[in-house]
Each structure stands twice: as structure tokens, then as C-alpha cells.
Scaffold this motif. Sequence first.
Motif, PDB file in Angstrom:
ATOM      1  N   TYR A  61       0.727  -1.209   0.072  1.00 59.09           N
ATOM      2  CA  TYR A  61       0.066   0.016   0.120  1.00 59.09           C
ATOM      3  C   TYR A  61       0.793   1.368   0.165  1.00 59.09           C
ATOM      4  CZ  TYR A  61      -4.252  -2.627   0.100  1.00 59.09           C
ATOM      5  OH  TYR A  61      -5.263  -3.536  -0.391  1.00 59.09           O
ATOM      6  N   ALA A  62       2.297   1.122  -0.178  1.00 57.41           N
ATOM      7  CA  ALA A  62       2.853   2.418  -0.314  1.00 57.41           C
ATOM      8  C   ALA A  62       2.723   2.929  -1.686  1.00 57.41           C
ATOM      9  CB  ALA A  62       4.459   1.956  -0.121  1.00 57.41           C
ATOM     10  N   ALA A  63       2.445   2.214  -2.754  1.00 58.98           N
ATOM     11  CA  ALA A  63       2.300   2.652  -4.125  1.00 58.98           C
ATOM     12  C   ALA A  63       0.948   3.332  -4.095  1.00 58.98           C
ATOM     13  CB  ALA A  63       2.063   1.450  -5.003  1.00 58.98           C
ATOM     14  N   LEU A  64      -0.285   2.689  -3.451  1.00 56.82           N
ATOM     15  CA  LEU A  64      -1.485   3.430  -3.362  1.00 56.82           C
ATOM     16  C   LEU A  64      -1.374   4.919  -2.865  1.00 56.82           C
ATOM     17  CD1 LEU A  64      -4.698   3.548  -4.144  1.00 56.82           C
ATOM     18  CD2 LEU A  64      -4.996   2.265  -1.944  1.00 56.82           C
ATOM     19  N   ARG A  65      -0.679   4.782  -1.571  1.00 57.38           N
ATOM     20  CA  ARG A  65      -0.361   6.168  -0.859  1.00 57.38           C
ATOM     21  C   ARG A  65       0.243   7.110  -1.895  1.00 57.38           C
ATOM     22  NH1 ARG A  65      -1.479   6.093   4.205  1.00 57.38           N
ATOM     23  NH2 ARG A  65      -1.437   4.399   5.452  1.00 57.38           N
ATOM     24  N   ARG A  66       1.177   6.744  -2.737  1.00 54.47           N
ATOM     25  CA  ARG A  66       1.807   7.705  -3.412  1.00 54.47           C
ATOM     26  C   ARG A  66       0.712   8.266  -4.737  1.00 54.47           C
ATOM     27  NH1 ARG A  66       5.806   7.850  -8.052  1.00 54.47           N
ATOM     28  NH2 ARG A  66       6.390  10.025  -7.972  1.00 54.47           N
ATOM     29  N   ALA A  67      -0.041   7.120  -5.091  1.00 51.54           N
ATOM     30  CA  ALA A  67      -0.949   7.438  -6.073  1.00 51.54           C
ATOM     31  C   ALA A  67      -2.156   8.726  -5.729  1.00 51.54           C
ATOM     32  CB  ALA A  67      -1.843   6.175  -6.425  1.00 51.54           C
ATOM     33  N   PHE A  68      -2.433   8.651  -4.383  1.00 49.28           N
ATOM     34  CA  PHE A  68      -3.254   9.680  -3.776  1.00 49.28           C
ATOM     35  C   PHE A  68      -2.521  10.936  -3.957  1.00 49.28           C
ATOM     36  CE2 PHE A  68      -5.631   6.146  -1.723  1.00 49.28           C
ATOM     37  CZ  PHE A  68      -6.810   6.377  -2.253  1.00 49.28           C
ATOM     38  N   THR A  69      -1.013  10.821  -3.583  1.00 46.52           N
ATOM     39  CA  THR A  69      -0.246  12.089  -3.611  1.00 46.52           C
ATOM     40  C   THR A  69      -0.277  12.802  -4.876  1.00 46.52           C
ATOM     41  OG1 THR A  69       0.945  11.381  -1.708  1.00 46.52           O
ATOM     42  CG2 THR A  69       1.890  12.949  -2.856  1.00 46.52           C
ATOM     43  N   LEU A  70       0.017  11.989  -6.055  1.00 46.37           N
ATOM     44  CA  LEU A  70      -0.008  12.179  -7.603  1.00 46.37           C
ATOM     45  C   LEU A  70      -1.485  12.499  -7.885  1.00 46.37           C
ATOM     46  CD1 LEU A  70       2.205   9.476  -8.645  1.00 46.37           C
ATOM     47  CD2 LEU A  70       3.169  11.653  -8.156  1.00 46.37           C
ATOM     48  N   GLY A  71      -2.307  11.986  -7.589  1.00 48.08           N
ATOM     49  CA  GLY A  71      -3.728  12.317  -8.412  1.00 48.08           C
ATOM     50  C   GLY A  71      -3.591  11.495  -9.508  1.00 48.08           C
ATOM     51  N   PRO A  72      -5.101  11.301 -10.190  1.00 51.10           N
ATOM     52  CA  PRO A  72      -5.383  10.436 -11.131  1.00 51.10           C
ATOM     53  C   PRO A  72      -4.673  10.800 -12.423  1.00 51.10           C
ATOM     54  CG  PRO A  72      -7.224  11.025 -10.061  1.00 51.10           C
ATOM     55  CD  PRO A  72      -6.561  11.869  -9.458  1.00 51.10           C
ATOM     56  N   ALA A  73      -4.148  12.082 -12.581  1.00 46.97           N
ATOM     57  CA  ALA A  73      -3.528  12.349 -14.060  1.00 46.97           C
ATOM     58  C   ALA A  73      -2.039  12.165 -13.610  1.00 46.97           C
ATOM     59  CB  ALA A  73      -3.806  13.788 -14.319  1.00 46.97           C
ATOM     60  N   GLY A  74      -1.574  12.505 -12.491  1.00 47.03           N
ATOM     61  CA  GLY A  74      -0.190  12.243 -12.308  1.00 47.03           C
ATOM     62  C   GLY A  74       0.161  10.633 -12.262  1.00 47.03           C
ATOM     63  N   VAL A  75      -0.810   9.749 -11.779  1.00 53.13           N
ATOM     64  CA  VAL A  75      -0.539   8.260 -12.089  1.00 53.13           C
ATOM     65  C   VAL A  75      -0.598   7.967 -13.208  1.00 53.13           C
ATOM     66  CG1 VAL A  75      -1.918   6.070 -11.376  1.00 53.13           C
ATOM     67  CG2 VAL A  75      -1.586   7.664  -9.864  1.00 53.13           C
ATOM     68  N   ILE A  76      -1.301   8.525 -14.193  1.00 51.64           N
ATOM     69  CA  ILE A  76      -1.445   8.033 -15.615  1.00 51.64           C
ATOM     70  C   ILE A  76       0.031   8.592 -16.293  1.00 51.64           C
ATOM     71  CG2 ILE A  76      -2.475   8.608 -17.686  1.00 51.64           C
ATOM     72  CD1 ILE A  76      -4.959   8.726 -16.449  1.00 51.64           C
ATOM     73  N   ARG A  77       0.414   9.569 -15.919  1.00 56.26           N
ATOM     74  CA  ARG A  77       1.505  10.139 -16.519  1.00 56.26           C
ATOM     75  C   ARG A  77       2.838   9.499 -16.005  1.00 56.26           C
ATOM     76  NH1 ARG A  77       1.038  14.788 -14.348  1.00 56.26           N
ATOM     77  NH2 ARG A  77       2.272  14.567 -12.560  1.00 56.26           N
ATOM     78  N   GLU A  78       2.843   9.050 -14.765  1.00 56.62           N
ATOM     79  CA  GLU A  78       3.901   7.976 -14.414  1.00 56.62           C
ATOM     80  C   GLU A  78       3.988   6.818 -15.109  1.00 56.62           C
ATOM     81  OE1 GLU A  78       6.388   8.003 -11.654  1.00 56.62           O
ATOM     82  OE2 GLU A  78       6.095  10.307 -12.077  1.00 56.62           O
ATOM     83  N   VAL A  79       2.789   6.125 -15.169  1.00 57.51           N
ATOM     84  CA  VAL A  79       2.619   4.910 -16.062  1.00 57.51           C
ATOM     85  C   VAL A  79       2.911   5.072 -17.478  1.00 57.51           C
ATOM     86  CG1 VAL A  79       0.907   3.046 -16.786  1.00 57.51           C
ATOM     87  CG2 VAL A  79       0.832   4.004 -14.492  1.00 57.51           C
ATOM     88  N   THR A  80       2.799   6.097 -18.133  1.00 54.16           N
ATOM     89  CA  THR A  80       3.043   6.295 -19.557  1.00 54.16           C
ATOM     90  C   THR A  80       4.497   6.647 -19.677  1.00 54.16           C
ATOM     91  OG1 THR A  80       0.798   7.428 -19.925  1.00 54.16           O
ATOM     92  CG2 THR A  80       2.617   7.913 -21.336  1.00 54.16           C
ATOM     93  N   GLU A  81       5.189   7.604 -18.794  1.00 56.56           N
ATOM     94  CA  GLU A  81       6.503   7.767 -19.052  1.00 56.56           C
ATOM     95  C   GLU A  81       7.222   6.343 -18.760  1.00 56.56           C
ATOM     96  OE1 GLU A  81       7.381  10.994 -16.422  1.00 56.56           O
ATOM     97  OE2 GLU A  81       6.329  12.471 -17.692  1.00 56.56           O
ATOM     98  N   ALA A  82       6.753   5.585 -17.751  1.00 51.68           N
ATOM     99  CA  ALA A  82       7.361   4.500 -17.581  1.00 51.68           C
ATOM    100  C   ALA A  82       7.686   3.548 -18.680  1.00 51.68           C
ATOM    101  CB  ALA A  82       6.790   3.683 -16.189  1.00 51.68           C
ATOM    102  N   GLY A  83       6.698   3.682 -19.716  1.00 47.55           N
ATOM    103  CA  GLY A  83       6.687   2.591 -20.822  1.00 47.55           C
ATOM    104  C   GLY A  83       6.042   1.410 -20.678  1.00 47.55           C
TER     105      GLY A  83
END
Length: 673
Positions: A294-316
Motif C-alpha cells: 500500500y505504499a504505491a497506493l499512498r503515492r497514487a493519492f499524492t499524485l492524483g489520477p492524472a499524475g498516476v497516468i503520467r507516471e505509467v505512461t512515462e515508464a513505458g
Amino acid sequence: MDLRFGAGKPTDAERAAVDALLGPPESAWEGADDRNDTDLRWARGGREARERRELLLPGLHALNDRVGWISEGGLDYLCRRLTVPPAEGYGVATFYAMFAVKPRPATVVHVCTDLACAARGSARVCAELERDLGPAGSAGSGAVWQPSPCLGLCERAPAALAIRAGETPQAAVVAPATAEAVADAASAPHDAPAEPPAATAVPQTGADGPCSPPATRAGTDDDAAVPDPGPDAGQRPENSAHTEPHADPCARPESSARRDTSVPLAGGNGLVLLRRIGVVDPGSLDDYRTHGGYAALRRAFTLGPAGVIREVTEAGLVGRGGAAFPTGRKWAATAQQPDHPHYLVCNADESEPGTFKDRVLMEGDPYALIEAMTIAGYATGAHRGYLYLRGEYPRALRRLRTAIDRARARGFLGEDVMGQGFAFDIEIRRGAGAYICGEETAIFNSIEGRRGEPRSKPPFPVEKGLFGKPTAVNNVETLVNVLPILIEGAQAYARTGTGTSTGTKLFCVSGTVARPGVYELPFGASLGELLELAGPPETLRAVLLGGAAGGFVRPDELDVPLTFEGTRAAGTTLGSGVVLVLDDSVDLPRVLLRIAEFFRDESCGQCVPCRVGTVRQEEALHRIKDLTGAAAAGDIALLREVGRAMRDASICGLGQTAWNAVESAIDRLGAFE
């Protein structure tokens, strides 16, 4: 709507099974015994009736679980309760291999005869069962056995699965299977030996390594033996999980030594997706959190939905099911749809022969999938997720049910996830033995209570998916990759692998190798390096990459890089990660015939090229199984013609890929020369 019901009546057991799922009937229209004046003015219909259609598959499971088969009376009663025409209910019930509409014993034993089990002696097991118990399909001693497609237990091949119906259904896995052990499991599935821990399917964990599972934990094979210690036992303060996500050194992503290299991982160090397998107690939410959960979910809440999608996209990150579609693009397209609600579907119906990596993840680290689905729902704006699970995975079902219940009880699912004001919950839907339901739109139809037939595209699922609403579909391995992306960051994640295939990949190695199992390697490692980890045979004949829908590789092609682009350039495919190794004792024409039989059986029959083509392919292979050269040339030409037609004109990937393995065997291995 034609609601003609037959004269059959449900038995008390069938009625009880349906009522346990749907509740007692509200009127005589739904099957109540007494008719009153209100019934003359009341009937469920319209939208209210249509919305209950999705309960048809769970209802069929309820009948089958309780009695062992689905009678006309039981099916009529279920259809009456759901306002579904019995003819359509019959069409759905007969679509799935695990259901029967004719009487059979309460215990059914499925004996895998697919490629990996065939390479490990399943034919001998079947012959002995036929000698001792009678031909397949014949009922005797309260049980019936039948050949089965892949059961997803390839690392322990040959395998069998015994299922006994009753008020409390029982299931027993027998792997490796012998005729005697299968007979024992059929007579007393509750007394069958417990399955080994999931970690035994991961040779890279190393039994003697520093991260080997503790003895007490290795024995906690069933969630019943792992009671939840309570809501506060071992729980870290809510705000400490993010700052100390990897208190256990075995759980720490040791990425610095792994990045920018294609050297295969070994010895239990450097694993990313499998790092908790054999380390964490799969029945304990607290243990999962102690190991970074649940560390990843905590960071997701910090980033927000658009931030999560941006991380996943940039990770390739791209899908691990074989299509390799960019996950970030799929999530972004779903999130942008104005229509609501949005849905998330986790495709856990891995049915490609030789595939079992998702089972190992779900059995060994079930909370990781729950957390990853919650993140995906948050990013795409979905508040409900469906986890479509293979019906042949009883232990994964138990573990996931336990994990979801405990996550919900502790606020990690529900109306207010982790106090962040985000509502998300997960419902498990069991498949019932249909390979085609691994196709994303076939899953939608199956969940909605229809035959699991693929839909024509467009519209695509991100526009109109489940229940006609925007839907993101990802498989288990793809979703679990999101956790290291959010924990390490996109740039760090992308440093592993190659420029277009980032991160690590799970490979299911089976067949004639010394150490079959699930292996995790960075993209870019070669096939030869993978086989060295698994222990190749002395006389290698061929490797089937990507499963039945994949292609063969020769022994002199082992330097092919294990990336999406590398295998494509080599004229084969990575698929879902199947690596089936065959030595020179293999009867190649029989292997091809088994593949053809598989596709013939699993074709849904919806489109002509696939329905007819898979039959013609099998017929031609039957004719030439003992021929070579000019004697086989005519049928090989016919196979090419049929294969092109299936590839060009079939609706979905099943028909489009049914010719791949046969074609590669002819062109690369010289089959029938």
C-alpha cells in the motif's frame, strides 16, 4: 422476449442454491410456491430485469457447485428468477466446459492433456485411469474423469483437478499426477495432500537463499490456516508505510544493481514482481503492509489520477497479455470518456496453454493485485472493478476472496479508501472453462450473463465496454507492474529493459527442463539465458514461444532477445510469456495436432473463418501426421490457404493466431519434410 418455461421443477437443493445467491423469490412470477393477489399486478421487467442478467453466470455456478450439473428444472428456476429466456440460459450454460446439462456424478476429475502435461506423461496417466476407472466420461464410483485443456499447473505437470459438488464444494489439485493419486483425490478430495506453497513455482527464490520462505510460512498453504490476527495486530501507523515501504530487506527493490543490464536474474535477488512470493504471508494484510504493501497506493493519492497516468505512461509500461498496448494510453483514454460510470476489469482468465504466472502471483501475493486494481480504478475514474478469474484456480479464488474481504474490512476497499474520499470495490467473477473469455470483449459478455463471444471493434472498450460503459481491461501481470512504477518512479522503472520494452517480464517455463516454473527477467535477456536458468535438455528439439498462439524457435536461434520487438523481428512472438521446451523425443506432428484440437474445441463458432478453419486445419493435420515430402504437400498447401483465411478474416485473436504454431513448425522446423 420469449419466456416459455418447461415443465421441469427444481429440486430442493437447486432451489436452495439459487435462493442463497438471489434471496427468496418475491412473487409467484419468480417461482414462489404461493400465489397471491399482488402477483396478478406485479412482474419484474424492463430495465430492472435487464440489470439482473449479469447474475446468470454466478447462478449457473451456484447450481453446478451444489449438484454437479444443471438440470432443466434448475435452469428454468434460475431463468425465472432473473427474467431470462430459458433458451438463452441454455445457450450460456452449454458455452462453458465446466458446466454440464446432463446428469453426472458429483465429483468430476479434469486431467490435463495439453502440451506441457503431454511432455511430462499425461498420456500414461490417462491410459492407467482408463484401465482402472473406465473410459473418459464414464461414471463410476461416484466420480467421472475427463481430459482437459491446460489447467495452469505446468510447473508440476502432469496435473489433475478434482471438483466435488455439494453444499460446501471441494476441490483438490493433484500435481504431479499419478493414476493412483487421481483416484484417491476423486474418492476423497478433502483428504488430498495440500498443495505446495506458491514459492515452489518460482525457482529464482532459491530454497536456500536469504529470502527463502520461513518454515512456518511455507506450510500456510490455505488461508484457513492463516487467521487474520486482528485489525491492529502488527499494523504500522498509517503515515509510516510510505516513508518505510521496504522494512524487510528481501522486499527492497534492488534495482540499482539490475538496471541498464540484460543479465538474467538469479538466486532470489533483484526480483521485482515476484519479490514477495514466499516472503509474505498471502493470508495476512498486516504482513503485506509490513513488506511495503500500500505504499504505491499512498503515492497514487499524492499524485492524483492524472499524475498516476503520467507516471505509467512515462515508464513505458505495455500490456503483458501479448498485445503490448501502452497501458498509460489505455488509462488516459478511459479516464477522458464523458460517459459514466467507468469500469475496471482485471483479466485473470489466463488460459493460454503453458501459462501460469498470474496464478502464482494471485496465490503468493494476492494483496498486490488488490492494491494495483485500486490504483487503476483511481486513475481511470472507476469505482467498481471486476476480477475475472479462471474457474480452474480454486486456491487463487480462496486467497483473493480472503484478501478482498480483509481489505474491505480495514478500509482499503469500500466507500472511503484509506480515508481519501475515493470509493472503489472489487467483485470476483469466476470463469467456467472457456479459453476465448481471455479476449477482452468476450469477458464483457461473460460478466453480463451472455455467451462469452468476442464483440466486433470499434467501438473499443475504452469507449463502450462492460455494460456499454468506458472500461479499462488489464491482466494481472500488467497491473502488478504499476506498483514498482509508483514506488520507484517512472524514470527508474524505465531504466530496466530496452527502450521499447521496459521493466521485467515473467516467463512460464515448462516441458523438458530441469527446473520448470515462473522466471522474472529484464526485457532484453536472451532465450538462451532463460533456458540456462531452467536447465535445458541435452538434446533440444524446439521451443514454443508464446503458447499455442505463438511460434516455434530452433535450437540455433536461442540468442533471440526476449522483447516484444526482438521476437517480432525474429518472426515469432513473446505472447503471454509461455516458453515450452521440447526435446528430441517429441513427436512434432502430434504436438501440432494437439494444438489444432485445442483451437477447434475453443473456437466460439461465431465467425465462419474460425469455426470452419480450425476444423479443416485439424482434419488436414490428421491426414498427414504420418506423411512427409510430396505425400503431405497437398495438405500443406491447403493448410496455408486455410491459415491465411483465418488470419485475415476472423473476428478475434483466436482465429487470427490459430495457424501460427503450425506455420512456424512447417517453415522453421521442417515438419513433414
